[in-house]
Scaffold this motif. Structure first.
Motif, PDB file in Angstrom:
ATOM      1  N   MET A   1       0.852  -1.180   0.000  1.00 34.40           N
ATOM      2  CA  MET A   1       0.000   0.000   0.000  1.00 34.40           C
ATOM      3  C   MET A   1       0.891   1.234   0.000  1.00 34.40           C
ATOM      4  N   SER A   2       0.514   2.221  -0.776  1.00 34.54           N
ATOM      5  CA  SER A   2       1.302   3.447  -0.860  1.00 34.54           C
ATOM      6  C   SER A   2       1.153   4.272   0.410  1.00 34.54           C
ATOM      7  N   THR A   3       2.059   5.223   0.582  1.00 29.30           N
ATOM      8  CA  THR A   3       2.008   6.112   1.741  1.00 29.30           C
ATOM      9  C   THR A   3       0.711   6.911   1.750  1.00 29.30           C
ATOM     10  N   ASN A   4       0.291   7.388   0.573  1.00 22.72           N
ATOM     11  CA  ASN A   4      -0.966   8.136   0.487  1.00 22.72           C
ATOM     12  C   ASN A   4      -2.161   7.262   0.834  1.00 22.72           C
ATOM     13  N   LEU A   6      -2.115   4.603   2.816  1.00 16.92           N
ATOM     14  CA  LEU A   6      -2.066   4.342   4.255  1.00 16.92           C
ATOM     15  C   LEU A   6      -2.556   5.548   5.046  1.00 16.92           C
ATOM     16  N   ARG A   7      -2.172   6.724   4.596  1.00 15.08           N
ATOM     17  CA  ARG A   7      -2.626   7.935   5.285  1.00 15.08           C
ATOM     18  C   ARG A   7      -4.137   8.089   5.143  1.00 15.08           C
ATOM     19  N   ALA A   8      -4.663   7.848   3.949  1.00 14.42           N
ATOM     20  CA  ALA A   8      -6.110   7.948   3.745  1.00 14.42           C
ATOM     21  C   ALA A   8      -6.850   6.940   4.621  1.00 14.42           C
ATOM     22  N   LEU A   9      -6.331   5.731   4.711  1.00 13.86           N
ATOM     23  CA  LEU A   9      -6.933   4.703   5.560  1.00 13.86           C
ATOM     24  C   LEU A   9      -6.921   5.141   7.028  1.00 13.86           C
TER      25      LEU A   9
END
Length: 116
Positions: A1-4, A6-9
């Motif tokens: 999973m991308s950093t973006n 993961l942040r959205a999650l």
């Protein structure tokens, strides 16, 4: 999973944790007190107070801009009270699980926002 991703999650999880905190405060409030009037006062008043504090001081678009330490203090008060409320209704194990998930989520979001 991308950093973006993961942040959205984590942002979505944060929102649901905030809603859960309000629900736990209402649940505990409804079970507390000698009569229906007090039950309703606590069940409505505690989440309302938490929501006002959150919206004024801890929300991303808060009306009062606090330093990160102030925002974390408000979050600790709201989530800590919610964890205690959950512990009062379901027991300390549930409160601990909630508190750990909140702490991990808050730490991740705080670090991610500091990098922006």
């Amino acid at each position: 999973m991308s950093t973006n991703g993961l942040r959205a999650l984590n942002d979505v999880l944060a929102f649901f944790l905030e809603l859960a905190a309000l629900g736990f405060l209402a649940w505990w409030g409804y079970r507390t007190g000698p009569n229906t009037a007090v039950h309703l006062l606590f069940a409505i008043g505690l989440p309302l107070l938490a929501a006002v504090l959150w919206g004024r001081y801890a929300a991303p678009k808060a009306s009062v801009k606090l330093p990160v330490s102030g925002v974390l203090l408000v979050k600790a008060v709201v989530f800590g009270t919610a964890a205690l409320a959950l512990g009062g209704v379901k027991g300390p194990a549930w409160a601990l699980v909630f508190a750990v998930v909140v702490a991990l989520n808050t730490a991740y979001i705080t670090v991610a926002r500091a990098r922006d």
